[in-house]
Scaffold this motif. Sequence first.
Motif, PDB file in Angstrom:
ATOM      1  N   ALA A  75       0.819  -1.219   0.000  1.00  0.00           N
ATOM      2  CA  ALA A  75       0.000   0.000   0.000  1.00  0.00           C
ATOM      3  C   ALA A  75       0.846   1.259   0.000  1.00  0.00           C
ATOM      4  CB  ALA A  75      -0.933   0.000   1.206  1.00  0.00           C
TER       5      ALA A  75
ATOM      6  N   PRO B 225      -2.513  -2.112  -4.373  1.00  0.00           N
ATOM      7  CA  PRO B 225      -2.232  -0.715  -4.708  1.00  0.00           C
ATOM      8  C   PRO B 225      -2.604  -0.387  -6.145  1.00  0.00           C
ATOM      9  CG  PRO B 225      -0.204  -2.003  -4.636  1.00  0.00           C
ATOM     10  CD  PRO B 225      -1.283  -2.883  -4.096  1.00  0.00           C
ATOM     11  N   GLU B 226      -3.058   0.829  -6.343  1.00  0.00           N
ATOM     12  CA  GLU B 226      -3.403   1.302  -7.693  1.00  0.00           C
ATOM     13  C   GLU B 226      -2.155   1.926  -8.324  1.00  0.00           C
ATOM     14  OE1 GLU B 226      -6.764   3.819  -7.694  1.00  0.00           O
ATOM     15  OE2 GLU B 226      -8.014   2.466  -6.496  1.00  0.00           O
TER      16      GLU B 226
ATOM     17  N   THR C  54       1.514   2.773  -3.594  1.00  0.00           N
ATOM     18  CA  THR C  54       0.394   3.116  -4.460  1.00  0.00           C
ATOM     19  C   THR C  54       0.599   4.489  -5.106  1.00  0.00           C
ATOM     20  OG1 THR C  54      -2.004   3.377  -4.552  1.00  0.00           O
ATOM     21  CG2 THR C  54      -0.900   4.168  -2.574  1.00  0.00           C
ATOM     22  N   SER C  55       0.067   4.651  -6.278  1.00  0.00           N
ATOM     23  CA  SER C  55       0.130   5.949  -6.959  1.00  0.00           C
ATOM     24  C   SER C  55      -1.125   6.776  -6.712  1.00  0.00           C
ATOM     25  CB  SER C  55       0.323   5.749  -8.465  1.00  0.00           C
ATOM     26  OG  SER C  55      -0.749   4.980  -9.008  1.00  0.00           O
TER      27      SER C  55
ATOM     28  N   SER D 107      -4.852   2.045  -0.658  1.00  0.00           N
ATOM     29  CA  SER D 107      -5.582   1.030  -1.403  1.00  0.00           C
ATOM     30  C   SER D 107      -4.786  -0.265  -1.431  1.00  0.00           C
ATOM     31  CB  SER D 107      -5.846   1.504  -2.837  1.00  0.00           C
ATOM     32  OG  SER D 107      -4.642   1.786  -3.518  1.00  0.00           O
ATOM     33  N   PHE D 108      -5.487  -1.359  -1.323  1.00  0.00           N
ATOM     34  CA  PHE D 108      -4.866  -2.680  -1.438  1.00  0.00           C
ATOM     35  C   PHE D 108      -5.824  -3.595  -2.195  1.00  0.00           C
ATOM     36  CE2 PHE D 108      -3.976  -7.016  -0.171  1.00  0.00           C
ATOM     37  CZ  PHE D 108      -2.602  -7.071  -0.360  1.00  0.00           C
TER      38      PHE D 108
ATOM     39  N   PRO E 249      -1.570   7.282   2.491  1.00  0.00           N
ATOM     40  CA  PRO E 249      -0.452   6.442   2.074  1.00  0.00           C
ATOM     41  C   PRO E 249       0.893   6.817   2.684  1.00  0.00           C
ATOM     42  CG  PRO E 249      -1.835   6.945   0.189  1.00  0.00           C
ATOM     43  CD  PRO E 249      -2.339   7.777   1.327  1.00  0.00           C
TER      44      PRO E 249
ATOM     45  N   PHE F 221       2.047   1.983  -9.327  1.00  0.00           N
ATOM     46  CA  PHE F 221       3.277   1.838  -8.547  1.00  0.00           C
ATOM     47  C   PHE F 221       4.024   3.164  -8.552  1.00  0.00           C
ATOM     48  CE2 PHE F 221       7.746   0.885  -7.924  1.00  0.00           C
ATOM     49  CZ  PHE F 221       7.715  -0.004  -6.860  1.00  0.00           C
TER      50      PHE F 221
END
Length: 265
Positions: free
Chosen positions: A29, A41-42, A32-33, A38-39, A230, A44
């Motif tokens: 997580a 992750p959206e 995430t970008s 979010s998991f 994050p 990298f």
Amino acid sequence: MKSITWLRTAAAIITIIYILIPLIVVIPASFTSASYPSFPPEGFSFQWYTKLLDRPEFMEAMMNSVKFALFAAFFSVLFGTLGAMAIAKYDIPGKTYITALLTSPLSVPQLVLGIALLIFFTPLMLAGTSTGFLLAHIIICIPYVIRLVLTGLSGFDYNLERAASILGANPFVVFWKVTLPLIRPAIISGGLFAFLTSFDNVTVSMFMISPDMRTLPIEIFSQMQDAYNPIVASVSSVVIFISVILIVILEKMQGVGKVFGGSHS
């Protein structure tokens, strides 16, 4: 018999997975970008790690954690090594009870220990001060040093010290040239574990800390209460990486199991 062994293995595997679940979630997580946790992750990105440098509260908390952990490790090694050597070498009355007392913070719940230290330090005007905070961390770190040094001394051959004395070495030279090199791995391991214990501590620190003195674990805990984002996952991952590195070093030098299960003579 095989069924019992299988059940133990299954229980151990389930326990390990349960312990590792937070790592499996937090570390991915942190990369995430997205602008929210979010998991899976959206995307990298390392953006949340680079943004740590722009957050002075985290950097200041990191420096405080490192500073207190270094001091706690130093004094724990100093007093813990001397105490362990006295216990191992001399026939002290009530040695078993003294050892149990010195290592009791290992078995006392951290919450109970934190409340007890707060009650004890408040009349002494040490609660909420840097001195009180450091003393509390030394108290919870010394048992690890004592346990590891006692383990290192369990197979120590005291004839080496006697031989050095017979050859004319004074007590300081005997310690510096004979004893210290043989128990150095145990001392370094104890120092590493003391540093890690102080650096990661939350429960006792919450009772000892003041509003103008924050450590990294306390800052993470505070940020999670306000608004989880994050960047909290990224700083938590940094703490995890540091802890894993120190644990690996400790395992290579002495063995983590000896901290809790080491014996001594």
